[in-house]
Design an enzyme around this catalytic site. Structure first.
Site, short mmCIF file in Angstrom:
data_model
loop_
_atom_site.label_atom_id
_atom_site.label_comp_id
_atom_site.label_asym_id
_atom_site.label_seq_id
_atom_site.Cartn_x
_atom_site.Cartn_y
_atom_site.Cartn_z
CB SER A 1 -0.93 0.00 1.21
OG SER A 1 -0.20 0.19 2.39
NE ARG B 1 -1.76 5.82 1.06
CZ ARG B 1 -1.11 4.94 1.80
NH1 ARG B 1 0.21 4.94 1.81
NH2 ARG B 1 -1.76 4.05 2.51
CG ASN C 1 -2.50 9.63 -5.20
OD1 ASN C 1 -3.44 10.39 -5.32
ND2 ASN C 1 -2.41 8.74 -4.23
#
Lengths: 282, 157
Positions: free
Chosen positions: A211, A215, A219
Site C-alpha cells: 500500500s 498509494r 496517484n
C-alpha cells in the site's frame, strides 16, 4: 510519435505509457528481472542527485548566523522532518539515519512528482528528436518522465522501508524477540494461535509495503494519465478541444500541485511511522 | 505496470541517498540550528540582564540624587547655623565691649569724684581752720590741734 500519420488516441496513450528500457520495446512479462527501465532510472537518479545536491549546498553553507532565504527554506524542511521524526520514532539512535532518510525521501519524491507538471509532451518530443537524429525509429522513442508513476520506483522505495523495518525489528528486539513477536502477536502466545499470528504479521508487512508503494504510484499514474488525456483534448485541434485543454489542464495542474506535495509528505510520514512501529513491541 | 530490475536499483539508490543525507546534510544543518538556538537564548538572556542592570542603575541614580539633595540640605543648615553663631558671637562681643567701656568710664568717674571730694574736704578743713583762726584771732597751733582737725575731717567724710 508517428513518422507519417498522426497516431490514434489509443496509440498516443500507449506510447506515452511505455517505458524506455534496455530491450527497446515494451516489457512482455509482468515480472522480468532482466529488464530495467532506463527512463525511470535516469530521472529518478538525476532528481535524487539534485535533491542531495540542493540539501548539501544548504548544509555546506549553514552557519549559526542570520540565514539567507535558501538556507532558511532548507532549515524549515529539516526542522519539519526532525520534529515529525522526534514525535514518531522514539529512538535518538535510529533517528540519526531515519530522519535524514525521511528528509531525502520527501524532497526526492516531491521532485519526482513535480515532473508531472512539466508539459506532458515536452520531454518525450525532445527525446524523439534525439532518438531520430541518432538514427532510431521515432515510433519507438519511448520516454516516461515521472519516475514516481513507475511502480518499480515506488515499490522499490517502499521495499527499502520494509528492509529498514526488518532491520530495526531485529536490532531493537533481538532476533529471538522479533521471532517471538511474529508468532505471539497480535492474538496471544498460545501455541494454537501461532499460525494465525504469523499469518497476520506477514499480511501486515506485505500490506504495509504494497500500500505504501501503490498509494504513491496510483496517484501519480492517475495524474499522468489525466494529463495525457487532457493533452489529447488539445490534440483534436478544435476550438472546444483547445479551450478544454487550457481550462482542464490549468485546473488539474493547480490541483496536482497539492497532490504531489501531499503524496510526498504522506510517503515520508509513513516511512517514519513504519520504522517507528518496528521499535514498538506488540 | 510491470515489475523489473528497476525496483532493485531503486532500493540501492534509496539507501545511498539516505546515507549521503545522514552523512553530509543532516549534521551541519542540525549543528547550525542548535548553535543559533543557543545564540538566541544567550542574546535574550543578555537583553534581560541589561534590562535588569538598567533598572538597578536607575534606582541607584535616584538614591544618589536623594543623598546629594540631603547632604546639600545638611550643608546649608550647617552654614546657616554657623552664620547665626558668628552673628551671635559678634553681638555678644560687642555687648561685652560696650559694657566694659561703660564700666571703665564709670570707674574713672568715681575715682575723679573721689579725688574731687578729697580735695574739697581738705579745702573745707583749711577753710574751717582759717575761719576758726579768724574767729579766734589767734593762731591755732596746727600741730596741737591736729587731732581736732582729723576728727573734723572724719566727720566731713
Amino acid at each position: 510519435m508517428a513518422t507519417g500519420n498522426a497516431p490514434t488516441a489509443s496509440e498516443y496513450v500507449v506510447h506515452h505509457l511505455t517505458h524506455l528500457n534496455n530491450t527497446g520495446h515494451a516489457q512482455e512479462n509482468v515480472v522480468d528481472w532482466t529488464v530495467i527501465n532506463l527512463d525511470s532510472m535516469f530521472w529518478s537518479l538525476s532528481l535524487g542527485v539534485l535533491t542531495v545536491f540542493i540539501l548539501w549546498r544548504a548544509a555546506s553553507r549553514a552557519t549559526s548566523g542570520v540565514p539567507g532565504r535558501f538556507q532558511g527554506f532548507v532549515e524549515l524542511l529539516v526542522e519539519m522532518v526532525a520534529d515529525q521524526a522526534k514525535g514518531i520514532v522514539h529512538s535518538a539512535e535510529s533517528r540519526k539515519f531515519v530522519a535524514p532518510l525521511a528528509l531525502t525521501v520527501f524532497v526526492w519524491i516531491f521532485l519526482m512528482n513535480f515532473m508531472d507538471l512539466i508539459p506532458v509532451d515536452l520531454i518525450p518530443r525532445i527525446w524523439e528528436g534525439i532518438y531520430a537524429s541518432a538514427g532510431g525509429d521515432p515510433a519507438h522513442a519511448y520516454q516516461r518522465v515521472v519516475p514516481s508513476a513507475d511502480l518499480n520506483i515506488t515499490l522499490g522505495m517502499s521495499c527499502g522501508v520494509l528492509l529498514l523495518c526488518l532491520y530495526y525489528n531485529v536490532k531493537i528486539k533481538g532476533f529471538g524477540g522479533w521471532v517471538h513477536e511474529l508468532f505471539s502477536a497480535p492474538f496471544g502466545s498460545h501455541p494454537v494461535l501461532w499460525p494465525f499470528n504469523f499469518a497476520m504479521q506477514i499480511i501486515e508487512f506485505v500490506a504495509k509495503t504494497v500500500s505504501h508503494g501503490m498509494r504513491l504510484f496510483g496517484n501519480m499514474y492517475a495524474g499522468e494519465l489525466l494529463f495525457i488525456l487532457i493533452a489529447l483534448l488539445g490534440g483534436t485541434a478544435s476550438v472546444f478541444g483547445f479551450a478544454g485543454h487550457l481550462i482542464a489542464g490549468t485546473i488539474w495542474a493547480i490541483f496536482h500541485i497539492l497532490i504531489i506535495t501531499l503524496q510526498a509528505f504522506i510517503f515520508m510520514m509513513l516511512t517514519l511511522v513504519y520504522v517507528g512501529q518496528a521499535h514498538e513491541s506488540h | 505496470m510491470n515489475l523489473n530490475a528497476t525496483l532493485i536499483a531503486q532500493i540501492v539508490v534509496f539507501f545511498i541517498l539516505g546515507w549521503f543525507t545522514m552523512k553530509f546534510v543532516w549534521p551541519p544543518i542540525m549543528k547550525a540550528l542548535d548553535e543559533r538556538a543557543s545564540k538566541i537564548a544567550d542574546g535574550l538572556a543578555a537583553a534581560d540582564k541589561a534590562k535588569a542592570d538598567l533598572a538597578l542603575a536607575e534606582k541607584k541614580v535616584v538614591e544618589e540624587l536623594r543623598k546629594a539633595r540631603e547632604s546639600a540640605g545638611d550643608v546649608r543648615g550647617a552654614a546657616e547655623k554657623q552664620a547665626a553663631k558668628l552673628i551671635e558671637d559678634a553681638r555678644s562681643e560687642a555687648t561685652r565691649i560696650v559694657a566694659k567701656a561703660r564700666e571703665d568710664a564709670e570707674g574713672e568717674a568715681a575715682v575723679a569724684a573721689q579725688r574731687a571730694k578729697e580735695e574739697l574736704r581738705n579745702q573745707v578743713a583749711q577753710l574751717a581752720v582759717a575761719g576758726a583762726e579768724r574767729i579766734l584771732r589767734r593762731e591755732i597751733d596746727a600741730k596741737v590741734h591736729a587731732d581736732l582737725l582729723a576728727n573734723l575731717k572724719q566727720e566731713l567724710q
